[in-house]
Design an enzyme around this catalytic site. Structure first.
Site, PDB file in Angstrom:
ATOM      1  N   GLY A  49       0.852  -1.187   0.000  1.00 17.05           N
ATOM      2  CA  GLY A  49       0.000   0.000   0.000  1.00 17.05           C
ATOM      3  C   GLY A  49       0.888   1.238   0.000  1.00 17.05           C
ATOM      4  O   GLY A  49       2.072   1.167  -0.328  1.00 17.05           O
ATOM      5  N   ALA A  62       2.243   2.902   2.399  1.00 13.22           N
ATOM      6  CA  ALA A  62       3.416   2.809   3.267  1.00 13.22           C
ATOM      7  C   ALA A  62       4.403   1.775   2.738  1.00 13.22           C
ATOM      8  O   ALA A  62       5.604   2.048   2.642  1.00 13.22           O
ATOM      9  CB  ALA A  62       2.981   2.458   4.692  1.00 13.22           C
ATOM     10  N   GLY A  63       3.914   0.598   2.375  1.00 15.88           N
ATOM     11  CA  GLY A  63       4.811  -0.480   1.956  1.00 15.88           C
ATOM     12  C   GLY A  63       5.495  -0.192   0.631  1.00 15.88           C
ATOM     13  O   GLY A  63       6.714  -0.339   0.511  1.00 15.88           O
ATOM     14  N   HIS A  92     -16.464   5.907  10.272  1.00 22.57           N
ATOM     15  CA  HIS A  92     -16.575   7.000   9.299  1.00 22.57           C
ATOM     16  C   HIS A  92     -18.037   7.393   9.127  1.00 22.57           C
ATOM     17  O   HIS A  92     -18.896   6.529   8.949  1.00 22.57           O
ATOM     18  CB  HIS A  92     -15.987   6.552   7.963  1.00 22.57           C
ATOM     19  CG  HIS A  92     -15.738   7.689   7.033  1.00 22.57           C
ATOM     20  ND1 HIS A  92     -16.761   8.383   6.440  1.00 22.57           N
ATOM     21  CD2 HIS A  92     -14.596   8.268   6.605  1.00 22.57           C
ATOM     22  CE1 HIS A  92     -16.237   9.338   5.678  1.00 22.57           C
ATOM     23  NE2 HIS A  92     -14.935   9.283   5.762  1.00 22.57           N
ATOM     24  N   ARG A 118     -14.639  13.276  12.272  1.00 19.60           N
ATOM     25  CA  ARG A 118     -15.437  12.089  11.986  1.00 19.60           C
ATOM     26  C   ARG A 118     -16.102  11.483  13.210  1.00 19.60           C
ATOM     27  O   ARG A 118     -17.213  10.974  13.124  1.00 19.60           O
ATOM     28  CB  ARG A 118     -14.544  11.046  11.326  1.00 19.60           C
ATOM     29  CG  ARG A 118     -14.108  11.513   9.959  1.00 19.60           C
ATOM     30  CD  ARG A 118     -13.112  10.588   9.342  1.00 19.60           C
ATOM     31  NE  ARG A 118     -12.806  11.066   8.003  1.00 19.60           N
ATOM     32  CZ  ARG A 118     -11.949  10.494   7.179  1.00 19.60           C
ATOM     33  NH1 ARG A 118     -11.292   9.419   7.570  1.00 19.60           N
ATOM     34  NH2 ARG A 118     -11.740  10.994   5.993  1.00 19.60           N
ATOM     35  N   ARG A 148      -8.949   9.736  13.740  1.00 17.98           N
ATOM     36  CA  ARG A 148      -8.142  10.164  12.611  1.00 17.98           C
ATOM     37  C   ARG A 148      -8.907  11.215  11.830  1.00 17.98           C
ATOM     38  O   ARG A 148     -10.055  11.005  11.465  1.00 17.98           O
ATOM     39  CB  ARG A 148      -7.818   9.001  11.692  1.00 17.98           C
ATOM     40  CG  ARG A 148      -6.909   9.400  10.544  1.00 17.98           C
ATOM     41  CD  ARG A 148      -6.531   8.216   9.704  1.00 17.98           C
ATOM     42  NE  ARG A 148      -7.655   7.661   8.985  1.00 17.98           N
ATOM     43  CZ  ARG A 148      -8.185   8.186   7.881  1.00 17.98           C
ATOM     44  NH1 ARG A 148      -7.693   9.302   7.383  1.00 17.98           N
ATOM     45  NH2 ARG A 148      -9.195   7.609   7.283  1.00 17.98           N
TER      46      ARG A 148
END
Lengths: 250, 637
Positions: free
Chosen positions: B42, B44-45, B266, B330, B435
């Site tokens: 993704g 990050a990876g 969410h 959220r 978040r």
């Protein structure tokens, strides 16, 4: 409002090292608000309980963006609905009692792995040849130093929307990856960041496409009809121009 | 276990710079002697694998998908934050840092968040250089929009497909390194276990999902970027294959797991509609820029929305939070939706939905402007529900989306197992208890492009790493255990499918550890989870074999981990007797029904240490200190 329908599925089953065959299954009491893949989930649950191995099909985000899913439904990639991935196709578009034939994407360059799952790694190999801007992390200038005309940014985005599902290849009589490749070539041809590698990119990507056994484009336009993201065939024209301009020069 | 966050000394704005300077380096010609495994592709990876390879390390990168481009980051719609202040509306690194700490309800580590805000601007520069077609103004400059939890426009976007474009950028960088030979890519390979030798992470056991073959891979460090655990709830906005297995298995090998009860719900998802449903679909938060959220004032008002006159509508977010209105964070938007539905004012066939209405915006701006801004989202909504949001309001309801908890990491993003790193959603570090919008993409790319390349070198340069081979007994043991577990799953021959068990677990968690939690419900869940788990191991049915492509087996192996993980999540929620962000304990609320923090007793990161499946895990506390952002009651009024 949702209702329930019954369907007959003729599904291509193929295990490792075996020839494939069609099997017939009943899909019963399917809610018309369910997605096509949710319909397959219901069928698979019933098969599992009966001790039959469930139908293998690829899927992940189920939001029409990851590009995993796809199968031929009555001969059409992702089913017959315009600009729709299989996960976004809903059962309200089918009739009670209808028979559906499900097959994997068919193309020389996409070998079948199991049932409806094919190997599309050829598409990654094409990108690996140059479908990117070779910039190392941490070297970039301040982002606002290169203004880009809105029209170009929008056109680049239109091309960049490709989800790499391979429907273009599977729908093409020649099994060509031209629409896929041209979308990436176009995105970078339209943006100044892509220009230094423009010639190298188009040559390398086209030659990889040929090497991997994807067919040539003969302007059938089936790819654009099948594309769930509406990638335009004018990208293919742009790829051809890029190739003629740069490919023949060296 | 001792938790040392390794937060650098010095003033907040200097910490990262100093830390980078003080980190030991590996000289360029020595880097090729080191092997690093990156799990996950993704944001990050893929960015980590590409950047580490650019630096000269040998990278082996793994994904269970057929292509790195399928990772679930691709589904993120709305955007990515950066403190560029292009709109000249008063933004700064400090303000982004401040908003993020406050948005996380003061349960994140200040130093990490500050670094995140600093990296944000570099991300935009880099992504533009990669040729990512961000939205532009007519003058050719980058466009911005605003997102929940902020009063500035700092979100960069590429239509409603920002995650897709950023991921394709990182995937391009990865492909560039695959081409150069720096990265060896392993697709359709799942990590089954991480191998720890002499206390250091030294490799992985992976399973080829096509052939079923188990293979051993040795390395000098292992980087996990395997995403979050939201699918423990069964219904969530996560992709179907998202799982907690890698994180859970390293927890069982000694990595601390932090804040597992912090789940973000969410507010703008398409509501649940049927028993067969497999997945929830998010509608980007950016819709709240123009969409107005309302329910009827009267309970049980079943008139179609168009027949409910203006003065009989309750625009409850605008009413309760006038400064932020529909753009509150959220957690607030979600909880308030639950409140009005619980009052009996929810809409639609199930009563579990609220309206997100674009009529005013269409009247003010015209349909074309709205279409240009949100066209693809409207189309997606229409496909799923068969309703046309240009004509009638969308119906939305909160759904499980992102998990803020994850593997505990220090400032270097290293877990409590030396040589094992966790990036992106897989770690716990930057978002606290909530978040904010457009911050997940930011963290994924900051961790991968800018943080890990500057912290892993210090470990490799300063640590003695003995030579190891895949013949080592730890590799043999890990492979044997993995094989036994797969065989066991196949041999149960029970009557119930994996999904059936997964749904039962998910339902229990949603009801007892979802948008609101209380002591009674959590205790009840703690009693039930082990029973479901026991049933799972007695009555599961997984057809097929282990040496073939077997999706039911893959799923079963992941759900088996969820069955264990769920218990830790609920324990953590029970232990935290305060409300904060996405964790709303009904016993702890203000008179107005807002989350009531208890800073005196709970201003810490809860890091759990595994003791054995039948033993209670040990809770370690990393106290959180706030130097820059004063601990205050969060207000968005």
């Amino acid at each position: 409002m949702s209702k329930q329908i019954n369907l007959t599925l003729k599904v291509w089953r193929q295990s490792k090292g075996e020839a494939g065959r069609f099997e017939t299954y009943e899909a019963k009491n399917i809610d018309t608000d369910a997605s096509f893949l949710e319909m397959l989930d219901v069928v698979n649950d019933e098969l599992t309980v009966k001790g039959v191995e469930p139908i293998a099909f690829e899927h992940d985000c189920r939001e029409g963006i990851c590009g995993c899913c796809g199968a031929l439904v009555n001969g059409k990639t992702h089913g017959s609905h315009d600009r729709t991935t299989l996960c976004q196709l809903h059962m309200r578009h089918f009739e009670d009692g209808q028979e559906l034939v499900l097959e994997p994407f068919r193309a020389d360059a996409f070998p079948v792995l199991k049932d409806l799952i094919v190997d599309r790694s050829g598409l990654d190999e094409i990108i690996t040849e140059g479908g990117y801007v070779a910039v190392k992390t941490g070297n970039a200038p301040e982002a606002s130093t290169t203004p880009i005309k809105k029209e170009f940014a929008e056109a680049a985005m239109d091309a960049a929307e490709c989800i790499g599902c391979g429907a273009c290849v599977a729908s093409c009589p020649n099994g060509s990856a031209m629409l896929f490749t041209s979308a990436k070539v176009s995105q970078y041809a339209l943006l100044p960041q892509g220009h230094p590698e423009r010639a190298k990119r188009v040559k390398a990507m086209v030659s990889k496409m040929d090497e991997l056994g994807f067919g040539n484009c003969s302007n059938e336009y089936e790819c654009a009809v099948a594309c769930p993201k509406g990638i335009d065939v004018k990208n293919i024209a742009r790829l051809n121009r890029e190739f003629i301009k740069h490919g023949f020069k060296s | 276990m001792k938790l040392d966050a390794k937060i650098p000394e010095g003033p907040m704005a200097e910490k990262w710079k100093n830390h980078k300077f003080n980190a030991k380096l590996v000289n360029p010609s020595n880097r090729r002697k080191y092997n690093v495994i990156v799990v996950g592709t993704g944001l990050a990876g893929a960015s980590a694998a590409a950047t580490l390879a650019e630096q000269g390390y040998n990278v082996d990168c793994f994904t269970y998908s057929d292509s790195p481009r399928r990772a679930h980051s691709i589904a993120a719609q709305g955007g990515i934050n950066a403190a560029k202040n292009y709109p000249n509306d008063g933004d700064s690194v400090h303000r982004l840092f401040y908003d993020t700490v406050k948005g996380g309800d003061f349960r994140s580590r200040e130093a990490n968040v500050h670094r995140l805000a600093e990296c944000s601007n570099l991300i935009i520069d880099h992504c533009v250089a990669q040729g990512i077609p961000f939205a532009r103004e007519y003058g050719g400059y980058l466009a911005n929009r605003s997102f929940g939890g902020a009063q500035v426009s700092r979100t960069f976007y590429a239509r409603g497909q920002t995650g897709q474009q950023l991921l394709i950028g990182a995937y391009g960088a990865l492909c560039k390194e695959i081409k150069s030979g720096g990265v060896k890519m392993h697709t359709r390979c799942e990590v089954i276990d991480v191998v720890v030798i002499d206390g250091q992470a030294r490799g992985i056991i992976s399973r080829n999902l096509v052939t079923g073959e188990l293979t051993r891979h040795v390395a000098d460090a292992v980087v996990l970027a395997t995403g979050g655990y939201g699918n423990v709830f069964f219904l969530s906005t996560n992709a179907m294959n998202c799982n907690a297995s890698a994180a859970w298995r390293v927890y069982k090998k000694g990595a601390a797991f932090a804040n597992p009860c912090f789940t973000q719900i969410h507010p703008t998802c398409i509501p649940v509609h049927g028993e067969y449903q497999s997945k929830l679909t998010l509608m980007s938060e950016s819709l709240r820029n123009d969409g107005r959220i309302w329910v009827p004032k009267k309970k049980g008002d079943t008139r179609p929305p168009a027949q409910i006159p203006e003065d009989e509508r309750d625009y409850y977010l605008e009413r309760k939070y006038p400064s932020f209105g529909n753009l509150v964070p959220r957690d607030l938007a979600s909880r308030n939706a639950k409140v009005v539905c619980d009052e009996g004012r929810g809409v639609g066939p199930t009563g579990q939905a609220v309206y997100l209405d674009f009529a005013d915006a269409i009247n003010r701006l015209g349909k074309e402007v709205i279409e240009a801004r949100y066209g693809n989202l409207f189309e997606m909504y229409n496909r799923i529900t068969d309703d046309d949001p240009y004509e009638t309001p969308m119906m939305i309801y909160p759904a499980v989306h992102y998990t803020m908890g994850g593997l505990w990491v220090d400032y270097n993003l290293m877990t409590t197992i030396p040589g094992l790193y966790a990036l992106g959603e897989c770690n716990f570090s930057d978002h606290g208890a909530n978040r904010l919008g457009a911050s997940a993409l930011m963290q994924g790319l900051a961790d991968g492009y800018f943080v890990i390349p500057n912290t892993i070198n210090d470990y490799l340069a300063s640590t003695k790493i003995e030579k190891a081979t895949t013949d080592h007994e730890e590799f043999v043991k890990a492979e044997t255990v993995a094989k036994e577990k797969l065989d066991k799953l196949l041999s149960i021959n029970g009557k119930r499918t994996v999904d059936d068990f997964h749904k039962e677990l998910g339902h229990l968690l949603w009801n007892n550890c979802g948008m609101a939690r209380n002591e009674k419900g959590l205790k009840e869940a703690l009693e039930k989870i082990p029973k479901i788990r026991e049933e799972f191991w007695k009555d599961l049915n997984v057809p097929g074999s282990a040496d073939d492509l077997n999706q039911a087996l893959e799923k079963a192996n992941r759900v088996a981990d969820f069955m264990e993980f769920a218990e830790l999540m609920v324990k953590d929620a029970l232990e935290r007797k305060e409300s904060c962000g996405g964790h709303f304990r009904e016993e702890s609320q203000t008179e107005e029904g807002e989350a009531k923090r208890d800073d005196e007793n709970f201003c810490y990161v809860a890091a759990w240490e595994f003791q054995g499946l039948d033993k209670e895990p040990v809770l370690h506390k990393e106290p959180l200190e706030f130097e820059e952002v004063k601990l205050t009651q969060r207000s968005y009024k």
